[in-house]
Motif scaffolding. Structure first.
Motif, short mmCIF file in Angstrom:
data_model
loop_
_atom_site.label_atom_id
_atom_site.label_comp_id
_atom_site.label_asym_id
_atom_site.label_seq_id
_atom_site.Cartn_x
_atom_site.Cartn_y
_atom_site.Cartn_z
N ASP A 10 0.82 -1.21 0.00
CA ASP A 10 0.00 0.00 0.00
C ASP A 10 0.86 1.27 0.00
O ASP A 10 0.35 2.37 0.11
CB ASP A 10 -0.92 0.01 1.23
N HIS A 11 2.17 1.12 -0.15
CA HIS A 11 3.05 2.29 -0.08
C HIS A 11 2.75 3.31 -1.18
O HIS A 11 2.47 2.97 -2.30
CB HIS A 11 4.52 1.88 -0.19
N ARG A 12 2.82 4.57 -0.80
CA ARG A 12 2.82 5.69 -1.74
C ARG A 12 3.56 6.84 -1.06
O ARG A 12 3.58 6.95 0.17
CB ARG A 12 1.42 6.10 -2.18
N SER A 13 4.20 7.71 -1.86
CA SER A 13 4.92 8.85 -1.31
C SER A 13 3.93 9.91 -0.85
O SER A 13 2.97 10.22 -1.55
CB SER A 13 5.87 9.45 -2.35
N CYS A 133 8.34 10.10 2.55
CA CYS A 133 8.80 10.38 1.19
C CYS A 133 10.32 10.47 1.20
O CYS A 133 10.90 11.16 2.05
CB CYS A 133 8.21 11.69 0.68
N ARG A 169 -3.48 11.83 1.09
CA ARG A 169 -2.85 10.60 0.59
C ARG A 169 -2.94 10.58 -0.93
O ARG A 169 -4.03 10.61 -1.49
CB ARG A 169 -3.52 9.37 1.18
N SER A 170 -1.78 10.57 -1.56
CA SER A 170 -1.74 10.51 -3.02
C SER A 170 -2.16 9.12 -3.49
O SER A 170 -2.16 8.16 -2.71
CB SER A 170 -0.34 10.84 -3.52
N SER A 171 -2.49 9.01 -4.75
CA SER A 171 -2.85 7.70 -5.30
C SER A 171 -1.58 6.87 -5.48
O SER A 171 -0.47 7.39 -5.57
CB SER A 171 -3.56 7.87 -6.63
N LYS A 172 -1.76 5.58 -5.54
CA LYS A 172 -0.64 4.65 -5.64
C LYS A 172 -0.17 4.53 -7.08
O LYS A 172 -0.96 4.26 -7.99
CB LYS A 172 -1.07 3.28 -5.11
N LYS A 173 1.13 4.73 -7.32
CA LYS A 173 1.68 4.63 -8.68
C LYS A 173 1.90 3.18 -9.08
O LYS A 173 2.52 2.42 -8.33
CB LYS A 173 3.02 5.38 -8.76
#
Length: 249
Positions: A10-13, A133, A169-173
């Motif tokens: 589930d990681h995202r910056s 990040c 929370r940004s979307s996951k790339k």
């Protein structure tokens, strides 16, 4: 699937944080988790600098981009390749370890050790529902960064890790296709297959940017990477590293 794997996947910056500092206990736990990472030959060739001084954070944020989230976060960690401690150890034991410390191999060990420790720190922070990040921008001007952080010889700041309470929370790339990354029993050298996989990934990334920016961006991954690599950046790095007494042989 267990909770650890779910958290990893589930990681995202995160680049926007609430105005709330980490507690001393949280910082200590994150550092202790970093120290629990694997280390080559028990060498532990890294150091972590926590930056709390507002003026220093502001200067580092400016040097890194500018990137406001380097200044505005719950805590700022700087991960360094560190062979200074081993030089001091040589003095204590009255042994000359200079040739080994100045080798490319030991510089690689220090960089790998620091990266392993940082990823442990990142996972620990995310397990606390904090956002993180990585910041490579501190390498834009390591001479100035070194002055701000009082960096001695045999030490190189590699990257920063900003940690804090996520505001947005940004979307996951989407990542590269597994087949493009994982090779079994040897490196897969069929470039035509590589290109086919990358074209499929390009479509995925273009759709991701299109949705995320509401049509303002549609760039492909290969386009983005080649555009970045076409720009010369941080070409001073070899001189800086050697000036710190590392990677000389």
């Amino acid at each position: 699937m267990n909770q650890v794997i779910e958290k990893i996947l589930d990681h995202r910056s995160i680049r926007s944080f609430e105005d709330k500092l980490l507690s001393g206990e949280q910082i200590r736990t994150i550092v202790e988790c970093a120290q629990a990472a694997a280390t080559s030959s028990y060498i532990q060739a890294y150091s972590i600098i926590g930056v709390t001084d507002k003026e220093k954070k502001a200067k580092l944020a400016e040097l890194a981009g500018p990137q406001s989230y380097v200044e505005n976060n719950g805590h700022l960690f700087i991960f360094c390749a560190d062979l200074h401690r081993l030089e001091v150890s040589g003095e204590m034991e009255e042994k000359n370890v200079t040739e080994s410390i100045e080798s490319t191999e030991k510089f690689m060990v220090a960089c790998i050790d620091a990266a392993l420790a940082a990823q442990n720190a990142a996972l620990a922070a995310e397990s606390m529902d904090l956002g993180i990040c990585y910041i490579g921008g501190i390498r834009n001007n390591l001479e100035e960064v070194s002055k701000i952080l009082n960096i001695p010889s045999r030490v190189v700041p590699l990257f920063a890790l900003v940690v804090g309470y996520p505001k947005n929370r940004s979307s996951k790339k989407p990542r590269l296709p597994l087949e493009n990354v994982y090779h079994e029993n040897g490196y897969q050298t069929d470039d035509d297959l590589f290109k086919k996989q990358l074209e499929e990934y390009n479509e995925t990334i273009s759709a991701y940017y299109n949705e995320r920016t509401k049509g303002k961006r549609k760039d492909r991954w290969t386009e983005q990477m080649v555009g970045m690599l076409s720009q010369k950046s941080r070409l001073y790095m070899k001189d800086y590293v050697e000036g710190q007494g590392l990677k000389k042989r």
